[in-house]
Design an enzyme around this catalytic site. Structure first.
Site, short mmCIF file in Angstrom:
data_model
loop_
_atom_site.label_atom_id
_atom_site.label_comp_id
_atom_site.label_asym_id
_atom_site.label_seq_id
_atom_site.Cartn_x
_atom_site.Cartn_y
_atom_site.Cartn_z
N LYS A 56 0.83 -1.25 -0.09
CA LYS A 56 0.05 0.10 0.02
C LYS A 56 0.86 1.08 -0.22
O LYS A 56 0.37 2.38 -0.48
CB LYS A 56 -0.94 0.03 1.23
CG LYS A 56 -1.91 -1.07 1.04
CD LYS A 56 -3.26 -0.38 0.31
CE LYS A 56 -4.32 -1.17 0.17
NZ LYS A 56 -5.57 -0.76 -0.33
N SER A 298 0.73 -9.91 -0.25
CA SER A 298 0.27 -8.56 -0.18
C SER A 298 0.76 -7.62 1.26
O SER A 298 0.89 -6.42 1.05
CB SER A 298 -1.10 -8.02 -0.71
OG SER A 298 -1.99 -8.56 0.43
#
Length: 326
Positions: A56, A298
């Protein structure tokens, strides 16, 4: 983030934007490593080793840098279950820009502490991402903050797409990506689709808003409880939905039990610590064939208490009795 559906419809983001993002991010973020998980028969893109423990930070940093190039110096506010907030907080710290984050009260304490560590203002509101998002929209309107979506923003999508560019040397035939709002999957698809790579999304059973939207079901349903809090989104992005509608090859829906098993096996067999959403793509990959497939891990910001409980629940296997040869 967009204020109207018209803004979303007019927004454009493409492969050239992903390349521009890579150039912007190079002085700030290093490429994450690849690891071959032999027992899974799959390469892993270790975004759990990225700054702030998640991919992110790529989109957040690219969005702040791109805004600075455009002369937009307003304070930035964002709603996030944790990882977008942490990435934005770190980016704001590095660029000396004010950041406000709105996080649901249910956000893992590990992620809340990570945001505060980098000096961002933290507002806890609501019991879900969607409730936190509504409050962030209200604050942005009141104070003229720049509202930055965790996924439905061209600069954010382009930044996330740099994950895909880094996979170029691997030359995969299929890449598996977790999907919440769709920012990571959209960026990776923009980066790799022209190379003939199959892009397969992964969602959790009962937390599959994007999969339903791509089938034409736009009804809003409360997401079910899941270990993968990072993809727990009630309404997927409009821009990301449009991108994935044209570029995504498939979506695999993973059962919660499969996700938990994969997360534990990652820790015990591959020595890779992932959060729930971080293990999602690999869990889906067990159902996807590919000669050279890669799953994006992720993020790795799992609450220590949650991880300890998952590992404590693992039952040791009884040793096999040797076979008699006579």
């Amino acid at each position: 983030m967009f204020d109207t559906e018209t803004d979303v419809a007019c927004a454009e983001v493409g492969a050239a934007d992903v390349l521009a993002a890579q150039a912007r991010l190079r002085p700030y973020l290093a490429a994450t490593p690849l690891h071959y998980a032999e027992r899974f028969g799959c390469w892993l893109k270790l975004e759990n080793l990225q700054r702030t423990g998640s991919y992110k930070v790529r989109g957040a940093m690219n969005a702040l840098l791109a805004a600075r190039e455009r002369g937009d110096t307003r304070p930035v506010i964002a709603a996030s279950a944790g990882n977008h907030a942490q990435g934005l907080a770190w980016a704001g710290h590095r660029l000396c820009l004010p950041v406000i984050t709105v996080m649901p009260r249910t956000a893992p304490q590990t992620k809340v502490a990570g945001v505060a560590h980098w000096g961002a203002a933290v507002r806890l509101h609501g019991d879900s991402y969607d409730e936190a998002k509504a409050f962030a929209v209200e604050l942005a309107a009141q104070h003229d903050y720049r509202l930055l979506s965790a996924f439905d923003d061209p600069d954010v999508i382009a930044g996330q797409g740099t994950v895909g560019l880094e996979l170029g040397e691997l030359a995969p035939d299929v890449v598996l990506v977790p999907i919440g709002g769709g920012g990571l999957a959209s960026g990776v698809a923009l980066a790799l689709k022209t190379q003939g790579v199959r892009i397969v999304g992964a969602q959790v059973e009962g937390v599959d808003a994007m999969a339903r939207a791509l089938r034409g079901d736009h009804s809003l349903r409360d997401a079910e409880a899941t270990l993968a809090d990072g993809v727990k989104v009630k309404e997927p992005g409009r821009l990301t939905r449009r991108i994935l509608g044209g570029l995504l090859d498939d979506v695999v829906i993973v059962r919660e039990a499969e996700l938990r098993e994969t997360l534990v096996r990652l820790a015990l067999e591959e020595h890779v610590i992932a959060e729930g959403a971080g293990a999602l793509a690999l869990a889906a990959g067990r159902r996807v064939a590919g000669k050279r497939k890669c799953a994006v891990i992720s993020g790795g910001n799992i609450d220590a208490v949650v991880l300890a409980q998952l590992l404590a629940d693992v039952r040791p296997r009884a040793p096999r009795r040797p076979r008699r040869r006579f």
